[in-house]
Design a protein around this motif. Structure first.
Motif, PDB file in Angstrom:
ATOM      1  N   ARG A 257       0.827  -1.205   0.000  1.00 32.81           N
ATOM      2  CA  ARG A 257       0.000   0.000   0.000  1.00 32.81           C
ATOM      3  C   ARG A 257       0.866   1.263   0.000  1.00 32.81           C
ATOM      4  O   ARG A 257       0.679   2.176  -0.822  1.00 32.81           O
ATOM      5  CB  ARG A 257      -0.931   0.002   1.215  1.00 32.81           C
ATOM      6  N   VAL A 258       1.831   1.317   0.911  1.00 31.96           N
ATOM      7  CA  VAL A 258       2.713   2.481   0.981  1.00 31.96           C
ATOM      8  C   VAL A 258       3.582   2.561  -0.262  1.00 31.96           C
ATOM      9  O   VAL A 258       3.850   3.652  -0.790  1.00 31.96           O
ATOM     10  CB  VAL A 258       3.579   2.417   2.256  1.00 31.96           C
ATOM     11  N   ARG A 261       1.563   4.103  -3.102  1.00 30.42           N
ATOM     12  CA  ARG A 261       1.328   5.539  -2.901  1.00 30.42           C
ATOM     13  C   ARG A 261       2.600   6.341  -3.135  1.00 30.42           C
ATOM     14  O   ARG A 261       2.564   7.433  -3.717  1.00 30.42           O
ATOM     15  CB  ARG A 261       0.792   5.767  -1.495  1.00 30.42           C
ATOM     16  N   GLN A 262       3.735   5.800  -2.690  1.00 27.08           N
ATOM     17  CA  GLN A 262       4.998   6.499  -2.909  1.00 27.08           C
ATOM     18  C   GLN A 262       5.326   6.580  -4.394  1.00 27.08           C
ATOM     19  O   GLN A 262       5.691   7.641  -4.913  1.00 27.08           O
ATOM     20  CB  GLN A 262       6.124   5.778  -2.166  1.00 27.08           C
ATOM     21  N   LEU A 264       3.296   6.379  -6.905  1.00 27.44           N
ATOM     22  CA  LEU A 264       2.336   7.244  -7.589  1.00 27.44           C
ATOM     23  C   LEU A 264       2.723   8.708  -7.413  1.00 27.44           C
ATOM     24  O   LEU A 264       2.684   9.492  -8.372  1.00 27.44           O
ATOM     25  CB  LEU A 264       0.931   6.990  -7.044  1.00 27.44           C
ATOM     26  N   ARG A 265       3.111   9.083  -6.204  1.00 27.25           N
ATOM     27  CA  ARG A 265       3.546  10.462  -5.964  1.00 27.25           C
ATOM     28  C   ARG A 265       4.776  10.789  -6.800  1.00 27.25           C
ATOM     29  O   ARG A 265       4.857  11.854  -7.419  1.00 27.25           O
ATOM     30  CB  ARG A 265       3.845  10.663  -4.476  1.00 27.25           C
ATOM     31  N   ILE A 364       1.054   2.340 -12.865  1.00 25.26           N
ATOM     32  CA  ILE A 364       1.033   3.487 -11.955  1.00 25.26           C
ATOM     33  C   ILE A 364       1.415   4.765 -12.700  1.00 25.26           C
ATOM     34  O   ILE A 364       0.818   5.833 -12.499  1.00 25.26           O
ATOM     35  CB  ILE A 364       1.987   3.245 -10.774  1.00 25.26           C
ATOM     36  N   ARG A 376      -0.972  15.122  -3.364  1.00 25.36           N
ATOM     37  CA  ARG A 376      -1.073  14.445  -2.070  1.00 25.36           C
ATOM     38  C   ARG A 376       0.299  13.944  -1.664  1.00 25.36           C
ATOM     39  O   ARG A 376       1.170  13.718  -2.502  1.00 25.36           O
ATOM     40  CB  ARG A 376      -2.053  13.270  -2.124  1.00 25.36           C
ATOM     41  N   TRP A 377       0.457  13.729  -0.355  1.00 29.01           N
ATOM     42  CA  TRP A 377       1.709  13.205   0.177  1.00 29.01           C
ATOM     43  C   TRP A 377       1.374  11.970   1.000  1.00 29.01           C
ATOM     44  O   TRP A 377       0.648  12.046   1.988  1.00 29.01           O
ATOM     45  CB  TRP A 377       2.403  14.249   1.058  1.00 29.01           C
ATOM     46  N   GLY A 378       1.936  10.824   0.625  1.00 29.92           N
ATOM     47  CA  GLY A 378       1.558   9.578   1.270  1.00 29.92           C
ATOM     48  C   GLY A 378       2.010   9.443   2.703  1.00 29.92           C
ATOM     49  O   GLY A 378       1.374   8.751   3.499  1.00 29.92           O
ATOM     50  N   THR A 379       3.128  10.074   3.091  1.00 29.45           N
ATOM     51  CA  THR A 379       3.677   9.882   4.427  1.00 29.45           C
ATOM     52  C   THR A 379       3.577  11.121   5.304  1.00 29.45           C
ATOM     53  O   THR A 379       4.015  11.102   6.443  1.00 29.45           O
ATOM     54  CB  THR A 379       5.155   9.466   4.331  1.00 29.45           C
TER      55      THR A 379
END
Length: 423
Positions: A257-258, A261-262, A264-265, A364, A376-379
């Motif tokens: 999951r992380v 998201r990383q 993708l960013r 992705i 957006r920022w995942g972390t």
């Protein structure tokens, strides 16, 4: 083996495309093989600037100790007001601390380099651990006055699962292929990774207004700071270089999951930066850099044609063809990953996993292009809402004065007063 006509109709263009992709790789690989790190000494003063937000306290402590072991001139930690645990960690070491209640990484970076008192500034992530000689190695390229920024070589720290192994393979491919070739041909690396990127401080002060005010299609940019800083440095006519002898370790996602998201960013950041760059004259003064940007953009689409043909063959029951295709992927990718496999021979058994993850990353990348305006920022619990960077956590921090821990610095002056700060 007799194959239906459709295999020749579809397979011939795919074969030609494969030859083109191999040619594109060789255009990068040949100069990459001739890359050499810059030798000699350059005794410039060096500060480390670190934005800190909800970092693992043990990782942060290990990282701080590695920076101190490098005997740099100054270490500045810009810690988010909500992160009291990391504030306590920082207070145990002889480092300078700035407490900030402004959300987002960019403002933290700016506050840090304004507080620096050195010729060079290393912008470092809070989970990045330096080898004992990184400070000496990253200084060396700056003996050339044309060099404005220097990047390092990264490896995975602290995990050994599947994603960690695959990430390590991608990192070595980047530093032994793309970045090495860009350094060799034109000294114009497209992105100095924010895990450790070193700049001349005067350049950071020069570009900070454009850095802080970056927008894409009218939306303020929240992430992509490393790519933006690199691009602005190149736009100003300076060069960028990857010093592969400067090795750092950093943590990477171990969960899917992380990881998604990383990636993708990162993909959105790359699309935004590269599309903007390719529309401007400066990038075409670096022909190899422009070539790699175009090639990277196209590869996400062409990469998915192979697995599409493989799925079609599976549905048709052509098992021998499928086996041949899998064997080709194993051999061809292993050849491209040879520098990494020499370092970690067991990665030979992860090659097909690497291939599969590269397909996922291609999906992705395409999705990132479709959603390119999303910020957006995942972390980090920050996002762009109504054109402003805001906190998204459940416990927003009030914008009121807060006490700083022992040894903390006062917050630097606003951006509008940059001219009052000596360079």
């Amino acid at each position: 083996m007799n194959l239906p006509l459709v295999y020749y109709v579809l397979g011939t263009p795919l074969g030609v495309l494969g030859l083109i992709r191999w040619g594109a790789w060789l255009i990068r690989r040949i100069p990459a093989v001739t890359y050499t790190p810059i030798a000699g000494d350059h005794p410039a003063s060096l500060a480390i600037v670190v934005p800190v937000y909800q970092e693992d306290p043990e990782i942060l402590a290990t990282a701080i100790e590695s920076w101190l072991a490098n005997r740099v001139d100054q270490i500045v930690l810009v810690v988010d007001v909500s992160d009291t645990i990391c504030q306590d960690v920082a207070a145990r070491y002889p480092v300078e601390v700035i407490i900030t209640d402004v959300p987002g990484k960019r403002d933290a970076l700016r506050r840090g380099w304004r507080a620096a008192r050195t010729e060079l500034v290393a912008l470092v992530d809070s989970d990045t651990i330096w080898a004992p000689d990184v400070a000496d190695e990253v200084r060396k390229p700056f003996a050339d006055p044309r060099i404005g920024g220097v990047g390092t070589r990264q490896s995975v720290y602290g995990s050994s699962g599947f994603l960690a192994r695959i990430t390590d393979m991608f990192l070595d491919h980047r530093y032994f292929d793309e970045n090495a070739a860009q350094s060799r041909l034109g000294r114009a690396v497209s992105c100095l990774s924010g895990r450790t990127a070193v700049y001349r401080r005067r350049i950071l002060l020069d570009i900070e207004e454009e850095f802080m005010a970056e927008t894409f299609w009218g939306v303020p940019c929240l992430s992509g700071d490393d790519k933006r800083l690199t691009t602005l440095t190149l736009e100003r006519g300076h060069l960028t270089y990857m010093q592969r002898t400067a090795e750092v370790l950093s943590t990477f996602p171990t969960g899917w999951r992380v990881f998604f998201r990383q990636r993708l960013r990162w993909a959105r950041n790359t699309w935004r930066s590269d599309l903007r760059a390719l529309s401007k004259p400066w990038v075409w003064r670096h022909p190899f850099l422009a070539y790699t940007m175009v090639d990277k953009g196209l590869s996400g689409f062409t990469l998915l044609l192979g697995p599409g043909f493989f799925v079609y063959s599976l549905l048709q029951g052509n098992w021998i063809f499928c086996v041949v295709l899998v064997a080709w992927w194993q051999l061809s990718r292993a050849a491209k990953l040879l520098p990494h496999i020499r370092r970690r021979p067991s990665s030979l058994f992860f090659v097909l996993g690497y291939v599969a993850v590269s397909w996922v990353m291609a999906f992705i990348k395409i999705y990132a292009l479709v959603t390119i305006r999303t910020q957006r920022w995942g972390t980090r619990q920050v996002a762009v809402e109504n054109g402003e960077v805001v906190r998204t956590g459940s416990d927003p921090v009030a914008a009121v004065p807060i006490p700083a821990p022992p040894g903390a610095l006062e917050l630097p002056v606003p951006a509008t007063e940059r001219e009052r700060i000596p360079a």
